[in-house]
Design a protein around this motif. Structure first.
Motif, PDB file in Angstrom:
ATOM      1  N   VAL A 151       0.852  -1.197   0.000  1.00  0.00           N
ATOM      2  CA  VAL A 151       0.000   0.000   0.000  1.00  0.00           C
ATOM      3  C   VAL A 151       0.886   1.244   0.000  1.00  0.00           C
ATOM      4  O   VAL A 151       1.755   1.402   0.856  1.00  0.00           O
ATOM      5  CB  VAL A 151      -0.933   0.033   1.219  1.00  0.00           C
ATOM      6  CG1 VAL A 151      -1.784   1.308   1.195  1.00  0.00           C
ATOM      7  CG2 VAL A 151      -1.820  -1.204   1.247  1.00  0.00           C
ATOM      8  N   THR A 152       0.683   2.132  -0.968  1.00  0.00           N
ATOM      9  CA  THR A 152       1.402   3.406  -1.022  1.00  0.00           C
ATOM     10  C   THR A 152       0.420   4.562  -0.848  1.00  0.00           C
ATOM     11  O   THR A 152      -0.785   4.411  -1.089  1.00  0.00           O
ATOM     12  CB  THR A 152       2.140   3.578  -2.363  1.00  0.00           C
ATOM     13  OG1 THR A 152       1.180   3.535  -3.435  1.00  0.00           O
ATOM     14  CG2 THR A 152       3.170   2.485  -2.553  1.00  0.00           C
ATOM     15  N   ALA A 153       0.937   5.691  -0.410  1.00  0.00           N
ATOM     16  CA  ALA A 153       0.102   6.879  -0.182  1.00  0.00           C
ATOM     17  C   ALA A 153       0.403   7.918  -1.243  1.00  0.00           C
ATOM     18  O   ALA A 153       1.425   8.607  -1.170  1.00  0.00           O
ATOM     19  CB  ALA A 153       0.361   7.439   1.216  1.00  0.00           C
ATOM     20  N   ASN A 154      -0.459   8.028  -2.230  1.00  0.00           N
ATOM     21  CA  ASN A 154      -0.361   9.070  -3.248  1.00  0.00           C
ATOM     22  C   ASN A 154      -1.498  10.055  -3.010  1.00  0.00           C
ATOM     23  O   ASN A 154      -2.632   9.830  -3.433  1.00  0.00           O
ATOM     24  CB  ASN A 154      -0.440   8.464  -4.656  1.00  0.00           C
ATOM     25  CG  ASN A 154       0.749   7.565  -4.938  1.00  0.00           C
ATOM     26  OD1 ASN A 154       1.883   7.931  -4.669  1.00  0.00           O
ATOM     27  ND2 ASN A 154       0.484   6.384  -5.463  1.00  0.00           N
ATOM     28  N   LEU A 155      -1.188  11.109  -2.297  1.00  0.00           N
ATOM     29  CA  LEU A 155      -2.222  12.017  -1.815  1.00  0.00           C
ATOM     30  C   LEU A 155      -2.471  13.144  -2.800  1.00  0.00           C
ATOM     31  O   LEU A 155      -1.532  13.762  -3.305  1.00  0.00           O
ATOM     32  CB  LEU A 155      -1.809  12.597  -0.463  1.00  0.00           C
ATOM     33  CG  LEU A 155      -1.465  11.581   0.639  1.00  0.00           C
ATOM     34  CD1 LEU A 155      -1.028  12.307   1.895  1.00  0.00           C
ATOM     35  CD2 LEU A 155      -2.658  10.688   0.924  1.00  0.00           C
ATOM     36  N   SER A 156      -3.739  13.431  -3.052  1.00  0.00           N
ATOM     37  CA  SER A 156      -4.112  14.557  -3.892  1.00  0.00           C
ATOM     38  C   SER A 156      -3.758  15.847  -3.177  1.00  0.00           C
ATOM     39  O   SER A 156      -4.155  16.066  -2.022  1.00  0.00           O
ATOM     40  CB  SER A 156      -5.606  14.515  -4.205  1.00  0.00           C
ATOM     41  OG  SER A 156      -6.054  15.757  -4.699  1.00  0.00           O
ATOM     42  N   ILE A 157      -3.027  16.722  -3.819  1.00  0.00           N
ATOM     43  CA  ILE A 157      -2.639  17.983  -3.207  1.00  0.00           C
ATOM     44  C   ILE A 157      -3.856  18.857  -2.924  1.00  0.00           C
ATOM     45  O   ILE A 157      -3.904  19.588  -1.928  1.00  0.00           O
ATOM     46  CB  ILE A 157      -1.620  18.735  -4.109  1.00  0.00           C
ATOM     47  CG1 ILE A 157      -1.057  19.962  -3.386  1.00  0.00           C
ATOM     48  CG2 ILE A 157      -2.239  19.119  -5.431  1.00  0.00           C
ATOM     49  CD1 ILE A 157      -0.209  19.628  -2.186  1.00  0.00           C
ATOM     50  N   GLN A 158      -4.863  18.770  -3.781  1.00  0.00           N
ATOM     51  CA  GLN A 158      -6.079  19.557  -3.572  1.00  0.00           C
ATOM     52  C   GLN A 158      -6.844  19.054  -2.353  1.00  0.00           C
ATOM     53  O   GLN A 158      -7.320  19.848  -1.532  1.00  0.00           O
ATOM     54  CB  GLN A 158      -6.970  19.497  -4.818  1.00  0.00           C
ATOM     55  CG  GLN A 158      -8.187  20.407  -4.738  1.00  0.00           C
ATOM     56  CD  GLN A 158      -8.979  20.402  -6.034  1.00  0.00           C
ATOM     57  OE1 GLN A 158      -8.946  19.452  -6.801  1.00  0.00           O
ATOM     58  NE2 GLN A 158      -9.699  21.472  -6.290  1.00  0.00           N
ATOM     59  N   TRP A 159      -6.965  17.732  -2.229  1.00  0.00           N
ATOM     60  CA  TRP A 159      -7.645  17.177  -1.060  1.00  0.00           C
ATOM     61  C   TRP A 159      -6.893  17.523   0.211  1.00  0.00           C
ATOM     62  O   TRP A 159      -7.495  17.890   1.228  1.00  0.00           O
ATOM     63  CB  TRP A 159      -7.747  15.658  -1.186  1.00  0.00           C
ATOM     64  CG  TRP A 159      -8.323  15.024   0.043  1.00  0.00           C
ATOM     65  CD1 TRP A 159      -9.632  14.788   0.319  1.00  0.00           C
ATOM     66  CD2 TRP A 159      -7.579  14.594   1.199  1.00  0.00           C
ATOM     67  NE1 TRP A 159      -9.759  14.225   1.578  1.00  0.00           N
ATOM     68  CE2 TRP A 159      -8.521  14.101   2.142  1.00  0.00           C
ATOM     69  CE3 TRP A 159      -6.228  14.569   1.522  1.00  0.00           C
ATOM     70  CZ2 TRP A 159      -8.139  13.591   3.369  1.00  0.00           C
ATOM     71  CZ3 TRP A 159      -5.842  14.074   2.761  1.00  0.00           C
ATOM     72  CH2 TRP A 159      -6.794  13.580   3.668  1.00  0.00           C
ATOM     73  N   TYR A 160      -5.569  17.410   0.170  1.00  0.00           N
ATOM     74  CA  TYR A 160      -4.764  17.698   1.349  1.00  0.00           C
ATOM     75  C   TYR A 160      -4.952  19.144   1.795  1.00  0.00           C
ATOM     76  O   TYR A 160      -5.112  19.421   2.990  1.00  0.00           O
ATOM     77  CB  TYR A 160      -3.288  17.438   1.045  1.00  0.00           C
ATOM     78  CG  TYR A 160      -2.362  17.879   2.146  1.00  0.00           C
ATOM     79  CD1 TYR A 160      -2.184  17.112   3.287  1.00  0.00           C
ATOM     80  CD2 TYR A 160      -1.663  19.096   2.047  1.00  0.00           C
ATOM     81  CE1 TYR A 160      -1.336  17.526   4.310  1.00  0.00           C
ATOM     82  CE2 TYR A 160      -0.821  19.516   3.063  1.00  0.00           C
ATOM     83  CZ  TYR A 160      -0.654  18.726   4.188  1.00  0.00           C
ATOM     84  OH  TYR A 160       0.169  19.157   5.200  1.00  0.00           O
ATOM     85  N   LEU A 161      -4.952  20.066   0.837  1.00  0.00           N
ATOM     86  CA  LEU A 161      -5.127  21.476   1.187  1.00  0.00           C
ATOM     87  C   LEU A 161      -6.483  21.713   1.835  1.00  0.00           C
ATOM     88  O   LEU A 161      -6.585  22.411   2.846  1.00  0.00           O
ATOM     89  CB  LEU A 161      -4.980  22.348  -0.066  1.00  0.00           C
ATOM     90  CG  LEU A 161      -5.235  23.846   0.138  1.00  0.00           C
ATOM     91  CD1 LEU A 161      -4.204  24.428   1.091  1.00  0.00           C
ATOM     92  CD2 LEU A 161      -5.198  24.584  -1.195  1.00  0.00           C
ATOM     93  N   SER A 162      -7.534  21.132   1.265  1.00  0.00           N
ATOM     94  CA  SER A 162      -8.873  21.294   1.841  1.00  0.00           C
ATOM     95  C   SER A 162      -8.935  20.729   3.252  1.00  0.00           C
ATOM     96  O   SER A 162      -9.554  21.315   4.152  1.00  0.00           O
ATOM     97  CB  SER A 162      -9.915  20.601   0.956  1.00  0.00           C
ATOM     98  OG  SER A 162      -9.940  21.178  -0.334  1.00  0.00           O
ATOM     99  N   PHE A 163      -8.278  19.604   3.446  1.00  0.00           N
ATOM    100  CA  PHE A 163      -8.295  18.934   4.745  1.00  0.00           C
ATOM    101  C   PHE A 163      -7.609  19.782   5.814  1.00  0.00           C
ATOM    102  O   PHE A 163      -8.167  20.036   6.888  1.00  0.00           O
ATOM    103  CB  PHE A 163      -7.610  17.573   4.620  1.00  0.00           C
ATOM    104  CG  PHE A 163      -7.524  16.804   5.900  1.00  0.00           C
ATOM    105  CD1 PHE A 163      -8.639  16.167   6.420  1.00  0.00           C
ATOM    106  CD2 PHE A 163      -6.322  16.725   6.593  1.00  0.00           C
ATOM    107  CE1 PHE A 163      -8.559  15.457   7.601  1.00  0.00           C
ATOM    108  CE2 PHE A 163      -6.227  16.016   7.781  1.00  0.00           C
ATOM    109  CZ  PHE A 163      -7.358  15.374   8.286  1.00  0.00           C
ATOM    110  N   VAL A 164      -6.399  20.239   5.536  1.00  0.00           N
ATOM    111  CA  VAL A 164      -5.638  20.962   6.561  1.00  0.00           C
ATOM    112  C   VAL A 164      -6.202  22.361   6.809  1.00  0.00           C
ATOM    113  O   VAL A 164      -6.216  22.830   7.950  1.00  0.00           O
ATOM    114  CB  VAL A 164      -4.137  21.039   6.190  1.00  0.00           C
ATOM    115  CG1 VAL A 164      -3.534  19.649   6.099  1.00  0.00           C
ATOM    116  CG2 VAL A 164      -3.910  21.816   4.911  1.00  0.00           C
TER     117      VAL A 164
END
Length: 255
Positions: A151-164
């Motif tokens: 399992v690898t973590a390829n995080l969407s930058i847009q989702w990450y920004l909304s989350f934080v």
């Protein structure tokens, strides 16, 4: 001259006057936001590095931040610049809020404008800093712990920004509780006695609010509910110190 007017409370104004005043304050806020946004967007790479700093060191091997849509990078940069502009403009926004409600205050209450702006800004920045420096490292480490093996973590930058940004703004606003209670206490709507009487329900609401707003792990929920409970108790002291005198009688009733 009426007694209220002698004490500094302005006479009732028509609704159109209040709306015009609100429009004037909003225009000033928008102008400041545009100016700050222009500078932030020019240096957006600095803020992008800053906002991703808590998670990048925690990314497992072969994991990365990703652009999942063609336009995602551009709109993420715009959204980040706007949110940073709002963040840095909060003292001015609080000032405009105070100036809007000032006509309904007594003369002795209007002198607290500097204290209000300072405390509101300080509490907002403290809440945002608590989320960034305390909650994020523990929360991200917990979630990225599932990225192991195949399992690898390829995080969407847009989702990450909304989350934080949602959490940063949430913590910043939650830390405004004492200021909010101060206004309600000065208006006689809320008292320390009422807050003590309904403490158990408030605690229950804080736990539910934290569970909805934070990631679904117990530690992160405690990281939000703990400060909120502390702020609630601090707000009780604020209401007792600055509430209307009639609260003394209510303390006797609820004691």
């Amino acid at each position: 001259m009426s007694r209220d007017k002698e004490q500094g409370v302005e006479q009732a104004l028509p609704l159109t006057t209040h709306l015009e005043e609100l429009r004037k304050r909003l225009i000033r806020v928008i102008v400041v936001l545009v100016v700050v946004f222009s500078f932030v967007y020019w240096k957006s790479f600095i803020f992008m590095d800053f906002i991703t700093a808590p998670i990048v060191p925690l990314l497992p091997q072969d994991s990365s931040m990703a652009l999942l849509k063609l336009t995602e990078g551009f709109f993420t940069e715009l959204k980040l610049s706007l949110l940073v502009a709002v963040f840095f403009s909060m003292p001015f926004i609080f000032y405009q809020m105070w100036k809007f409600i000032a006509p309904g205050l007594y003369a002795q209450e209007k002198k607290y404008i500097v204290s209000f702006v300072f405390m509101s800004s300080l509490l907002f920045f403290l809440g945002a800093s608590f989320a960034y420096y305390v909650v994020f490292p523990f929360g991200f480490k917990f979630f990225l712990g599932y990225a192991e093996g195949y399992v690898t973590a390829n995080l969407s930058i847009q989702w990450y920004l909304s989350f934080v940004t949602r959490l940063i703004m949430a913590f910043g606003l939650v830390f405004e509780m004492p200021v909010f209670v101060l206004f309600l206490a000065k208006m006689g709507i809320l008292t320390a006695a009422m807050m003590r009487k309904h403490r158990r329900y408030a605690y229950f609401g804080i736990v539910i609010f934290s569970a909805v707003l934070t990631p679904p792990d117990v530690f992160t929920q405690i990281m939000m509910s703990g400060p909120m409970i502390f702020l609630y108790e601090l707000s009780v002291l604020v209401a007792k110190a600055f509430g209307r005198k009639r609260e003394i009688n209510e303390d006797d009733v609820y004691a």
